[in-house]
Motif scaffolding. Sequence first.
Motif, short mmCIF file in Angstrom:
data_model
loop_
_atom_site.label_atom_id
_atom_site.label_comp_id
_atom_site.label_asym_id
_atom_site.label_seq_id
_atom_site.Cartn_x
_atom_site.Cartn_y
_atom_site.Cartn_z
N ARG A 119 8.20 3.41 9.67
CA ARG A 119 7.35 2.59 10.50
C ARG A 119 6.43 3.68 11.82
NH1 ARG A 119 10.98 -1.59 13.66
NH2 ARG A 119 12.19 0.14 13.91
N VAL A 120 5.46 3.25 12.07
CA VAL A 120 4.38 4.22 12.96
C VAL A 120 4.40 3.25 14.21
CG1 VAL A 120 2.16 4.93 13.27
CG2 VAL A 120 3.18 4.94 10.97
N ALA A 121 4.61 4.05 15.25
CA ALA A 121 4.72 3.53 16.56
C ALA A 121 3.59 4.03 17.32
CB ALA A 121 6.06 3.86 17.29
N PHE A 122 2.45 3.27 17.65
CA PHE A 122 1.38 3.69 18.26
C PHE A 122 1.29 3.70 19.85
CE2 PHE A 122 -3.32 2.88 19.38
CZ PHE A 122 -3.88 4.33 19.18
N GLU A 123 1.18 4.70 20.40
CA GLU A 123 1.33 4.67 22.07
C GLU A 123 0.03 5.09 22.52
OE1 GLU A 123 4.55 6.99 24.36
OE2 GLU A 123 2.91 8.59 23.86
N GLY A 124 -0.53 4.28 23.83
CA GLY A 124 -1.76 4.61 24.49
C GLY A 124 -1.30 5.64 25.64
N LEU A 125 -1.72 7.00 25.45
CA LEU A 125 -1.74 8.03 26.55
C LEU A 125 -2.40 7.52 27.76
CD1 LEU A 125 -1.95 11.39 24.42
CD2 LEU A 125 0.24 10.37 25.51
N SER A 126 -1.99 7.67 28.64
CA SER A 126 -2.76 7.44 29.91
C SER A 126 -3.91 8.35 30.31
CB SER A 126 -1.65 7.52 31.07
OG SER A 126 -1.30 8.82 31.42
N TRP A 127 -4.02 9.45 29.46
CA TRP A 127 -5.47 9.97 29.30
C TRP A 127 -6.04 10.02 28.04
CZ3 TRP A 127 -0.51 12.30 29.84
CH2 TRP A 127 -0.12 12.93 28.98
N GLY A 128 -5.72 8.90 27.33
CA GLY A 128 -6.39 8.62 26.14
C GLY A 128 -8.04 8.46 26.19
N ARG A 129 -8.78 8.94 25.17
CA ARG A 129 -10.16 8.93 25.53
C ARG A 129 -10.72 7.54 25.52
NH1 ARG A 129 -14.45 12.23 25.78
NH2 ARG A 129 -16.55 11.59 24.71
N HIS A 130 -10.14 6.62 24.60
CA HIS A 130 -10.60 5.30 24.43
C HIS A 130 -9.56 4.41 24.45
CE1 HIS A 130 -14.31 7.11 23.19
NE2 HIS A 130 -14.03 7.49 22.12
N ILE A 131 -8.44 4.81 24.20
CA ILE A 131 -7.53 3.84 24.51
C ILE A 131 -6.25 4.78 25.26
CG2 ILE A 131 -5.16 2.89 23.24
CD1 ILE A 131 -6.89 2.50 20.68
N ASN A 132 -5.98 4.02 26.46
CA ASN A 132 -5.07 4.63 27.41
C ASN A 132 -4.18 3.74 28.47
OD1 ASN A 132 -7.13 3.52 29.65
ND2 ASN A 132 -8.26 5.31 28.81
N GLU A 133 -4.16 2.51 27.74
CA GLU A 133 -3.32 1.32 28.33
C GLU A 133 -2.56 0.61 27.66
OE1 GLU A 133 -4.09 -0.46 32.36
OE2 GLU A 133 -6.03 0.29 32.19
N VAL A 134 -1.33 0.10 27.62
CA VAL A 134 -0.61 -0.35 26.70
C VAL A 134 -1.44 -1.71 25.98
CG1 VAL A 134 0.56 -1.83 28.21
CG2 VAL A 134 1.68 -1.35 25.94
N HIS A 135 -2.11 -2.66 26.68
CA HIS A 135 -2.65 -3.58 26.11
C HIS A 135 -3.77 -3.36 25.03
CE1 HIS A 135 -4.79 -2.87 29.76
NE2 HIS A 135 -6.00 -3.39 29.00
N GLN A 136 -4.51 -2.11 25.43
CA GLN A 136 -5.51 -1.49 24.48
C GLN A 136 -4.83 -1.12 23.19
OE1 GLN A 136 -7.04 1.49 27.08
NE2 GLN A 136 -8.77 0.15 27.87
N ALA A 137 -3.69 -0.34 23.40
CA ALA A 137 -3.10 0.01 22.13
C ALA A 137 -2.48 -1.18 21.36
CB ALA A 137 -1.80 0.95 22.42
N TRP A 138 -2.06 -2.25 21.90
CA TRP A 138 -1.70 -3.42 21.38
C TRP A 138 -2.95 -4.08 20.50
CZ3 TRP A 138 1.76 -5.67 18.89
CH2 TRP A 138 1.64 -7.17 18.53
#
Length: 301
Positions: free
Chosen positions: A140-159
């Motif tokens: 399984r692949v678990a996708f995490e939003g890094l807090s300094w991610g360029r476009h996805i940096n919060e958990v709701h965006q990753a979800w």
Amino acid sequence: MRQSTMQRNVADFGMDTISLAGPLEAKLAAVKAAGFGQIMLAARDIVGHPQGIEAAVHAVRSSGLRVTGFQVLRDFEGLSGHLHSYKVDIAKQMILMARDLGAPVLLACSSTSSHATADAEAIARDLRKLALLALPHGIRVAFEGLSWGRHINEVHQAWAAVEQADCPNLGLAIDSYHQFATSTPLSALEDVDPEKIYLVQLSDFMWQETRTVQERIETARHFRVFPGEGVHSQALAELVRTLDGMGYQGDYSFEVFNDDYQQLPLPYVAQRAWNSALWLAEGVLQRAVPLPGHPRIKTLA
């Protein structure tokens, strides 16, 4: 369903090799001796083994520790052309190593690349492709939003990206550090399906906020501490209780990058982590009495 015993509660928590210095075998031995039953593996521990990858895999499989997951694939989504092809090749190798180690989860972090597009459809397409590459290997692949991610940096965006990709083995990784660094409220988890949370990584830090992106990165990579040791103990406890209340039944791994811990004896660092596991299992989830030989840990939140 989880058993309602202290031993089962503590078994939900594990360490990450990145908190410890030294060779892989010494890390595995220290983690097991402290009382843990699982370990989160970093790729550098495997490829950096002096006897090679096969020896590293043998060490892990002989340790008696269950593998929580394997990390970390960076900057995969949102690229195009030769950059995308390059990252696909990297991902394939990471997946094969995860398979050989018996890791059920591959952690992938949101892209920080200036070459990555913000197009949601492209991001979802790439995440779907990554998950499908892992699917035949039972990973399984678990996708995490890094807090300094360029476009996805919060958990709701990753979800949102995981939902849009809509792949059976693609889910979410939640990291308490990134949640606190962005001051993301717990309400951001309201729409998350707990069965699609594949990994929760826990850590704290010693100051209330990170005022710049660079400070956020430096803190994340060098100054994290174990749960209950920092100034966000109450928030961390609330996060764990919220996830438990949502029905999350997966693993919690302590992802603690700390330069000081890298200079200290492995048993000492592993014991600090074990104390955190006891605090969370007993003081936060409050389900049972301590294990024999381990003192009651004072609740920090």
